[in-house]
Design a protein around this motif. Structure first.
Motif, PDB file in Angstrom:
ATOM      1  N   LYS A  17      34.282  52.024 -28.104  1.00 16.82           N
ATOM      2  CA  LYS A  17      34.738  52.192 -27.227  1.00 16.82           C
ATOM      3  C   LYS A  17      36.076  53.356 -27.585  1.00 16.82           C
ATOM      4  O   LYS A  17      36.438  54.145 -26.536  1.00 16.82           O
ATOM      5  CB  LYS A  17      35.286  50.836 -26.649  1.00 16.82           C
ATOM      6  CG  LYS A  17      34.404  50.174 -26.415  1.00 16.82           C
ATOM      7  CD  LYS A  17      34.467  48.458 -25.841  1.00 16.82           C
ATOM      8  CE  LYS A  17      35.381  48.292 -24.827  1.00 16.82           C
ATOM      9  NZ  LYS A  17      35.323  47.354 -23.978  1.00 16.82           N
ATOM     10  N   LYS A  18      36.600  52.653 -28.885  1.00 16.94           N
ATOM     11  CA  LYS A  18      37.605  53.254 -28.785  1.00 16.94           C
ATOM     12  C   LYS A  18      37.113  54.784 -28.965  1.00 16.94           C
ATOM     13  O   LYS A  18      38.329  55.900 -29.075  1.00 16.94           O
ATOM     14  CB  LYS A  18      38.398  52.901 -30.379  1.00 16.94           C
ATOM     15  CG  LYS A  18      39.906  53.913 -30.687  1.00 16.94           C
ATOM     16  CD  LYS A  18      40.344  53.265 -32.800  1.00 16.94           C
ATOM     17  CE  LYS A  18      40.895  54.055 -32.922  1.00 16.94           C
ATOM     18  NZ  LYS A  18      41.628  53.118 -34.126  1.00 16.94           N
ATOM     19  N   ALA A  19      36.180  55.458 -30.036  1.00 20.59           N
ATOM     20  CA  ALA A  19      35.255  56.584 -30.118  1.00 20.59           C
ATOM     21  C   ALA A  19      35.647  57.850 -28.701  1.00 20.59           C
ATOM     22  O   ALA A  19      36.022  58.757 -28.682  1.00 20.59           O
ATOM     23  CB  ALA A  19      34.650  56.830 -30.868  1.00 20.59           C
ATOM     24  N   PHE A  20      34.821  56.592 -27.864  1.00 16.33           N
ATOM     25  CA  PHE A  20      34.467  57.132 -26.536  1.00 16.33           C
ATOM     26  C   PHE A  20      35.742  57.917 -25.259  1.00 16.33           C
ATOM     27  O   PHE A  20      35.977  58.343 -25.453  1.00 16.33           O
ATOM     28  CB  PHE A  20      33.674  56.844 -25.662  1.00 16.33           C
ATOM     29  CG  PHE A  20      31.977  57.015 -25.574  1.00 16.33           C
ATOM     30  CD1 PHE A  20      31.347  58.366 -25.146  1.00 16.33           C
ATOM     31  CD2 PHE A  20      31.331  56.535 -27.323  1.00 16.33           C
ATOM     32  CE1 PHE A  20      30.512  58.496 -25.637  1.00 16.33           C
ATOM     33  CE2 PHE A  20      30.658  56.649 -27.321  1.00 16.33           C
ATOM     34  CZ  PHE A  20      29.876  57.682 -26.544  1.00 16.33           C
ATOM     35  N   ILE A  29      36.578  55.162 -19.978  1.00 18.48           N
ATOM     36  CA  ILE A  29      35.005  54.455 -19.497  1.00 18.48           C
ATOM     37  C   ILE A  29      34.681  53.166 -18.866  1.00 18.48           C
ATOM     38  O   ILE A  29      35.750  53.253 -18.031  1.00 18.48           O
ATOM     39  CB  ILE A  29      33.969  53.729 -21.327  1.00 18.48           C
ATOM     40  CG1 ILE A  29      34.904  52.969 -21.240  1.00 18.48           C
ATOM     41  CG2 ILE A  29      33.774  55.185 -22.163  1.00 18.48           C
ATOM     42  CD1 ILE A  29      34.339  51.923 -22.556  1.00 18.48           C
ATOM     43  N   ASP A  30      33.922  53.830 -18.072  1.00 18.39           N
ATOM     44  CA  ASP A  30      33.575  53.079 -17.025  1.00 18.39           C
ATOM     45  C   ASP A  30      32.825  51.205 -17.189  1.00 18.39           C
ATOM     46  O   ASP A  30      33.574  50.088 -16.674  1.00 18.39           O
ATOM     47  CB  ASP A  30      32.461  53.200 -15.952  1.00 18.39           C
ATOM     48  CG  ASP A  30      33.021  54.418 -15.762  1.00 18.39           C
ATOM     49  OD1 ASP A  30      34.727  54.335 -14.908  1.00 18.39           O
ATOM     50  OD2 ASP A  30      31.973  55.613 -14.200  1.00 18.39           O
ATOM     51  N   GLY A  31      31.921  51.108 -18.429  1.00 19.24           N
ATOM     52  CA  GLY A  31      30.981  50.332 -18.568  1.00 19.24           C
ATOM     53  C   GLY A  31      30.607  50.780 -20.341  1.00 19.24           C
ATOM     54  O   GLY A  31      30.817  51.484 -20.539  1.00 19.24           O
ATOM     55  N   SER A  32      30.618  48.739 -21.416  1.00 24.88           N
ATOM     56  CA  SER A  32      30.379  49.752 -22.692  1.00 24.88           C
ATOM     57  C   SER A  32      29.301  47.780 -22.731  1.00 24.88           C
ATOM     58  O   SER A  32      29.217  46.341 -21.469  1.00 24.88           O
ATOM     59  CB  SER A  32      30.835  49.187 -23.694  1.00 24.88           C
ATOM     60  OG  SER A  32      32.079  48.305 -23.142  1.00 24.88           O
ATOM     61  N   GLY A  84      25.725  50.830 -25.903  1.00 21.07           N
ATOM     62  CA  GLY A  84      26.090  51.418 -25.317  1.00 21.07           C
ATOM     63  C   GLY A  84      27.318  52.103 -24.078  1.00 21.07           C
ATOM     64  O   GLY A  84      27.782  50.964 -23.603  1.00 21.07           O
ATOM     65  N   ILE A  85      27.071  52.561 -23.551  1.00 17.49           N
ATOM     66  CA  ILE A  85      28.488  53.383 -22.612  1.00 17.49           C
ATOM     67  C   ILE A  85      28.694  54.587 -21.216  1.00 17.49           C
ATOM     68  O   ILE A  85      27.802  55.346 -21.450  1.00 17.49           O
ATOM     69  CB  ILE A  85      30.067  54.070 -23.830  1.00 17.49           C
ATOM     70  CG1 ILE A  85      29.994  53.849 -24.273  1.00 17.49           C
ATOM     71  CG2 ILE A  85      30.875  54.769 -22.808  1.00 17.49           C
ATOM     72  CD1 ILE A  85      31.164  52.696 -25.024  1.00 17.49           C
ATOM     73  N   SER A  86      28.939  53.790 -20.191  1.00 15.84           N
ATOM     74  CA  SER A  86      28.839  54.364 -19.039  1.00 15.84           C
ATOM     75  C   SER A  86      29.892  54.755 -18.605  1.00 15.84           C
ATOM     76  O   SER A  86      30.882  54.059 -19.167  1.00 15.84           O
ATOM     77  CB  SER A  86      28.165  53.678 -18.044  1.00 15.84           C
ATOM     78  OG  SER A  86      28.794  52.376 -18.260  1.00 15.84           O
ATOM     79  N   ARG A  87      30.259  56.019 -18.152  1.00 14.73           N
ATOM     80  CA  ARG A  87      31.090  56.726 -17.292  1.00 14.73           C
ATOM     81  C   ARG A  87      30.727  58.096 -16.923  1.00 14.73           C
ATOM     82  O   ARG A  87      29.945  58.229 -16.521  1.00 14.73           O
ATOM     83  CB  ARG A  87      31.816  58.174 -18.478  1.00 14.73           C
ATOM     84  CG  ARG A  87      31.803  58.781 -19.565  1.00 14.73           C
ATOM     85  CD  ARG A  87      32.007  60.117 -20.504  1.00 14.73           C
ATOM     86  NE  ARG A  87      32.811  59.766 -21.914  1.00 14.73           N
ATOM     87  CZ  ARG A  87      33.104  59.520 -21.840  1.00 14.73           C
ATOM     88  NH1 ARG A  87      33.121  60.768 -22.917  1.00 14.73           N
ATOM     89  NH2 ARG A  87      34.627  58.904 -22.920  1.00 14.73           N
ATOM     90  N   THR A  88      31.928  58.300 -15.559  1.00 11.50           N
ATOM     91  CA  THR A  88      31.960  59.215 -14.806  1.00 11.50           C
ATOM     92  C   THR A  88      32.813  60.545 -15.611  1.00 11.50           C
ATOM     93  O   THR A  88      33.640  60.447 -15.176  1.00 11.50           O
ATOM     94  CB  THR A  88      32.498  58.963 -12.785  1.00 11.50           C
ATOM     95  OG1 THR A  88      31.493  56.808 -13.021  1.00 11.50           O
ATOM     96  CG2 THR A  88      32.117  59.791 -12.419  1.00 11.50           C
ATOM     97  N   TYR A 126      25.352  57.044 -22.596  1.00 15.23           N
ATOM     98  CA  TYR A 126      24.835  56.767 -24.153  1.00 15.23           C
ATOM     99  C   TYR A 126      24.417  55.481 -25.006  1.00 15.23           C
ATOM    100  O   TYR A 126      25.191  54.775 -24.490  1.00 15.23           O
ATOM    101  CB  TYR A 126      26.318  57.387 -24.608  1.00 15.23           C
ATOM    102  CG  TYR A 126      27.072  58.491 -23.978  1.00 15.23           C
ATOM    103  CD1 TYR A 126      26.263  60.025 -24.616  1.00 15.23           C
ATOM    104  CD2 TYR A 126      27.949  58.689 -22.893  1.00 15.23           C
ATOM    105  CE1 TYR A 126      26.720  61.506 -23.563  1.00 15.23           C
ATOM    106  CE2 TYR A 126      27.722  59.832 -22.223  1.00 15.23           C
ATOM    107  CZ  TYR A 126      27.639  61.341 -22.884  1.00 15.23           C
ATOM    108  OH  TYR A 126      28.525  62.125 -22.766  1.00 15.23           O
ATOM    109  N   GLU A 127      23.416  55.867 -25.209  1.00 15.78           N
ATOM    110  CA  GLU A 127      23.371  54.774 -26.635  1.00 15.78           C
ATOM    111  C   GLU A 127      24.462  55.248 -27.980  1.00 15.78           C
ATOM    112  O   GLU A 127      24.216  56.498 -28.561  1.00 15.78           O
ATOM    113  CB  GLU A 127      22.061  55.035 -26.245  1.00 15.78           C
ATOM    114  CG  GLU A 127      21.512  53.710 -25.705  1.00 15.78           C
ATOM    115  CD  GLU A 127      19.855  54.069 -25.325  1.00 15.78           C
ATOM    116  OE1 GLU A 127      19.156  53.114 -25.132  1.00 15.78           O
ATOM    117  OE2 GLU A 127      19.152  54.284 -26.985  1.00 15.78           O
ATOM    118  N   ALA A 128      25.010  54.501 -28.655  1.00 10.31           N
ATOM    119  CA  ALA A 128      25.251  54.517 -30.082  1.00 10.31           C
ATOM    120  C   ALA A 128      24.784  53.943 -30.758  1.00 10.31           C
ATOM    121  O   ALA A 128      24.609  52.316 -30.234  1.00 10.31           O
ATOM    122  CB  ALA A 128      26.570  54.745 -29.995  1.00 10.31           C
TER     123      ALA A 128
END
Length: 103
Positions: free
Chosen positions: A39-42, A48-51, A73-77, A85-87
């Protein structure tokens, strides 16, 4: 006589500290810490919207190397479009070893 017991206790204390410190260095990071790192990297690139995270480590192979990783996983708009994204985070070092855009 008391000096011998003091030295024996001091020696045992130093030896046990050395053994414990080497064991603690080998402990994997927690899944919560792995998600914080991703989350910090993104967040450096925007909000970000969710993780999410799978809390059970799995094996990930990349360029002939294998890692024990947490899958996150991270989601963003971005520009009114949802991006997901998957990390994959190495459980030993906390390094992000792979990021993949899935949507």
């Amino acid at each position: 006589m008391k000096g011998k017991y003091f030295l024996l206790g001091l020696g045992l204390g130093i030896a046990s500290t050395y053994l414990l410190s080497s064991q603690l260095k080998q402990c994997p990071i927690s899944s919560d810490r792995a998600l914080e790192l991703v989350k910090k990297a993104f967040k450096e690139k925007g909000p970000i919207d969710g993780s999410w995270i799978y809390t059970i480590p799995e094996t990930f192979s990349n360029d002939h190397l294998s890692y024990q990783v947490y899958k996150t996983g991270i989601s963003r708009t971005v520009n009114d479009h949802l991006e997901q994204y998957e990390a994959f985070v190495d459980t030993k070092t906390g390094a992000i070893v792979h990021v993949e855009k899935i949507a």
